[in-house]
Motif scaffolding. Structure first.
Motif, PDB file in Angstrom:
ATOM      1  N   LEU A 275       0.834  -1.210   0.000  1.00  0.00           N
ATOM      2  CA  LEU A 275       0.000   0.000   0.000  1.00  0.00           C
ATOM      3  C   LEU A 275       0.867   1.259   0.000  1.00  0.00           C
ATOM      4  N   THR A 276       1.985   1.216   0.734  1.00  0.00           N
ATOM      5  CA  THR A 276       2.876   2.375   0.772  1.00  0.00           C
ATOM      6  C   THR A 276       3.488   2.647  -0.591  1.00  0.00           C
ATOM      7  N   VAL A 277       3.961   1.582  -1.242  1.00  0.00           N
ATOM      8  CA  VAL A 277       4.561   1.752  -2.576  1.00  0.00           C
ATOM      9  C   VAL A 277       3.534   2.277  -3.570  1.00  0.00           C
ATOM     10  N   VAL A 278       2.327   1.702  -3.561  1.00  0.00           N
ATOM     11  CA  VAL A 278       1.284   2.124  -4.500  1.00  0.00           C
ATOM     12  C   VAL A 278       0.863   3.562  -4.239  1.00  0.00           C
ATOM     13  N   LEU A 279       0.610   3.886  -2.973  1.00  0.00           N
ATOM     14  CA  LEU A 279       0.130   5.230  -2.643  1.00  0.00           C
ATOM     15  C   LEU A 279       1.199   6.286  -2.910  1.00  0.00           C
ATOM     16  N   THR A 280       2.439   6.001  -2.519  1.00  0.00           N
ATOM     17  CA  THR A 280       3.513   6.969  -2.752  1.00  0.00           C
ATOM     18  C   THR A 280       3.747   7.186  -4.245  1.00  0.00           C
ATOM     19  N   THR A 281       3.765   6.093  -5.006  1.00  0.00           N
ATOM     20  CA  THR A 281       3.950   6.215  -6.456  1.00  0.00           C
ATOM     21  C   THR A 281       2.830   7.035  -7.089  1.00  0.00           C
ATOM     22  N   THR A 282       1.608   6.782  -6.655  1.00  0.00           N
ATOM     23  CA  THR A 282       0.465   7.518  -7.195  1.00  0.00           C
ATOM     24  C   THR A 282       0.555   9.002  -6.880  1.00  0.00           C
ATOM     25  N   LEU A 283       0.908   9.340  -5.649  1.00  0.00           N
ATOM     26  CA  LEU A 283       0.993  10.751  -5.259  1.00  0.00           C
ATOM     27  C   LEU A 283       2.128  11.463  -5.992  1.00  0.00           C
ATOM     28  N   VAL A 284       3.288  10.802  -6.102  1.00  0.00           N
ATOM     29  CA  VAL A 284       4.418  11.417  -6.802  1.00  0.00           C
ATOM     30  C   VAL A 284       4.086  11.603  -8.278  1.00  0.00           C
ATOM     31  N   TRP A 285       3.467  10.598  -8.879  1.00  0.00           N
ATOM     32  CA  TRP A 285       3.091  10.712 -10.297  1.00  0.00           C
ATOM     33  C   TRP A 285       2.076  11.840 -10.505  1.00  0.00           C
ATOM     34  N   GLY A 286       1.085  11.909  -9.638  1.00  0.00           N
ATOM     35  CA  GLY A 286       0.062  12.932  -9.802  1.00  0.00           C
ATOM     36  C   GLY A 286       0.583  14.331  -9.573  1.00  0.00           C
TER      37      GLY A 286
END
Length: 559
Positions: A275-286
């Protein structure tokens, strides 16, 4: 004096000279020649200081090893005296008793080696137990253990039974262990103060690094990077120092195979990481790639803290299980005394006593007792049944002391006396642990506040530095003054802001680990402390940036 210590740490003078002294001298001579011939200045000074450090380490090794063995003996003394006292009420003779203690290397550590020396003196040199104890008392590094051996030798010479002596000795040795434990807690308080002082000093150093470019010809990124490396070095050294001085007092079990609780915690840890990897990646990408308007407005501190927040799940689950383990330990002495008295009253009947007690409420320990009863009732292997019971509770203390009780009853000892000895000593140990938990809780509050204070000071100094830099760039300064005042371009200050936040992230990680190192709990719980401290630091840094921006009128990178 030095050669008198060598036998006490298991070294012969010849081996010490060949393995430590001569190699250190050869390396020192080589480094000295290289430093004098090929280097100058500070590099030569370092090459000349290294030989002194190497030779000093070789000379000091026996003393360090002696102190290490002393601490290893003292920190396992409570387990040794309990096991010695419980086994003494069985049908074992003295030689077999010492042999059994010498084989318990996992439980007793250095004390198993000390017991082995006594066993060798009895078996191979035909010494009596009293003579062997008196001989070892003059050579063991621990004064507390030496006093115990002297008392035992005198008691045996006077004709007292070994089991009677050990029964009376329980309180004395446990008091010695309590004194050792309290000294360790005082040392822990000292290290807490040292840690706070060191972090405060290093935070000031990082703050000063932001001002240095106005005084010397260095850029902001270089000075803050060096300050960050210094901060990391100080943190690592402090953690190593605290870890080396803490007594061995772990909470979690040491089973060979993971229990159901271990698998559960591992599952939640994996979920948290994913969840941390997915959420962090999503926030950085956005925010930085897709540049979604609403996400671009999220401050980078809040964005990163949000990204790692799922780690809180794994940490919270571990903390909840750890609290259950602590509660199980509080209930274990009452259960064991009830079991021992019940078995003694019935003249046996372990299965019937367990069946009766498993129907009573012993808090979180009840389910483990039900599984223990089912395993015992099958009548396949009682030793494994008790061993699995200790693993299922996930408590290191319950694992050790329940196996002691099973071993004593298996060898013909009185369950009532065994449960009395184990239950009394167990209760004293967990009472000592309460003081440690209270001390660690106070330390947790201090480092939470320290993290917020660091964020405030770093970002406030950052804002002042940027204001001064902007002021210099707007003034018409003569050429003669430019050579005196270093005017830095504010273009790279956003990187400085990110580096300062990296300091706060590293501080949160190390401090979270340090909390669990001190209380001996499950390391996965440190994730919860890490996330909480990071949120405190992130919110304080963001709010400080807003205040500095509104008060000083400078543009601090907030997004």
């Amino acid at each position: 004096m030095l050669f008198d210590i060598l036998p006490r740490v298991g070294l012969k003078p010849r081996d010490y000279i060949l393995k430590f002294v001569i190699p250190s001298l050869i390396i020192s001579v080589i480094l000295t020649v290289l430093g004098v011939k090929y280097f100058t200045g500070y590099v030569r000074l370092i090459f000349l200081l290294l030989p002194l450090l190497i030779v000093g380490s070789a000379i000091g090794y026996p003393y360090i090893e002696l102190d290490t063995q002393k601490n290893q003996i003292n920190e396992k003394l409570h387990i040794f005296i309990t096991k010695f006292g419980v086994l003494s009420i069985t049908d074992l003779d003295r030689k077999e008793l010492m042999k059994l203690l010498s084989e318990e290397k996992e439980e007793l550590g250095q004390l198993a080696e000390e017991s082995k020396k006594i066993y060798v003196l009895i078996k191979r040199w035909n010494q009596s137990l009293a003579e062997a104890c008196r001989f070892l008392a003059t050579r063991t590094p621990s004064n507390e253990f030496a006093d115990f051996l002297d008392r035992m030798a005198y008691s045996l010479d006077s004709g007292e039974e070994l089991k009677d002596f050990l029964s009376d000795e329980q309180d004395i040795v446990m008091e010695d262990y309590a004194a050792f434990y309290k000294r360790a807690l005082y040392s822990l308080d000292m290290f807490k103060e040292m840690y706070v002082s060191a972090i405060t000093s290093v935070a000031f150093f990082v703050t000063f690094a932001v001002i240095v470019p106005f005084l010397m010809p260095y850029d902001f990124t270089t000075t803050v990077t060096f300050a960050l490396l210094g901060f990391i070095l100080i943190e690592v050294l402090m953690v190593y120092g605290i870890k080396s001085k803490l007594p061995y007092d772990r909470l979690w079990h040491t089973g060979e195979k993971p229990t159901a609780v271990d698998l559960k915690l591992k599952k939640w840890l994996i979920i948290s990481i994913i969840l941390t990897v997915v959420l962090t990646t999503t926030l950085v990408w956005g925010k930085y790639i897709a540049e979604i308007p609403k996400m671009v407005k999220i401050p980078y501190q809040i964005l990163f803290a949000t990204g790692v927040t799922p780690l809180l799940i794994g940490g919270y689950m571990a903390q909840r299980e750890e609290n259950l383990v602590i509660r199980k330990e509080y209930n274990f002495p009452d259960f064991l005394r009830s079991l021992g008295n019940s078995v003694s009253a019935k003249g046996g009947g372990m299965t019937e006593s367990l069946k009766y007690l498993s129907s009573h409420d012993f808090g979180p320990l009840t389910k483990d007792l039900e599984r223990l009863y089912k395993r015992i009732s099958i009548r396949i292997d009682n030793n494994k049944a008790w061993r699995y019971f200790g693993f299922d509770t996930c408590s290191y203390l319950i694992q050790l002391f329940s196996e002691m009780f099973e071993r004593c009853t298996f060898l013909g000892g009185d369950p009532g006396k065994a449960s009395e000895i184990i239950g009394t000593n167990f209760r004293k140990i967990i009472n000592l642990r309460k003081s440690k938990y209270q001390s660690v809780a106070q330390f947790s509050g201090i480092i939470y506040g320290l993290g917020g204070g660091m964020a405030l000071s770093l970002y406030a100094s950052y804002g002042v530095a940027q204001m001064v830099s902007n002021l210099y760039t707007t003034l018409d300064i003569p050429e003669a003054m430019i050579s005196v005042i270093n005017i830095m371009s504010p273009g790279d200050l956003s990187m400085v802001s990110y580096l300062m936040y990296a300091v706060l992230v590293f501080y949160s990680m190390v401090s979270g680990y340090l909390i669990k190192l001190m209380d001996g709990g499950h390391l996965q719980c440190s994730l919860m402390h890490f996330v909480i401290m990071l949120w405190i630091a992130s919110i304080v840094s963001y709010v400080t940036g807003l205040l500095v921006q509104s008060i000083l009128g400078v543009g601090i990178p907030l997004y």
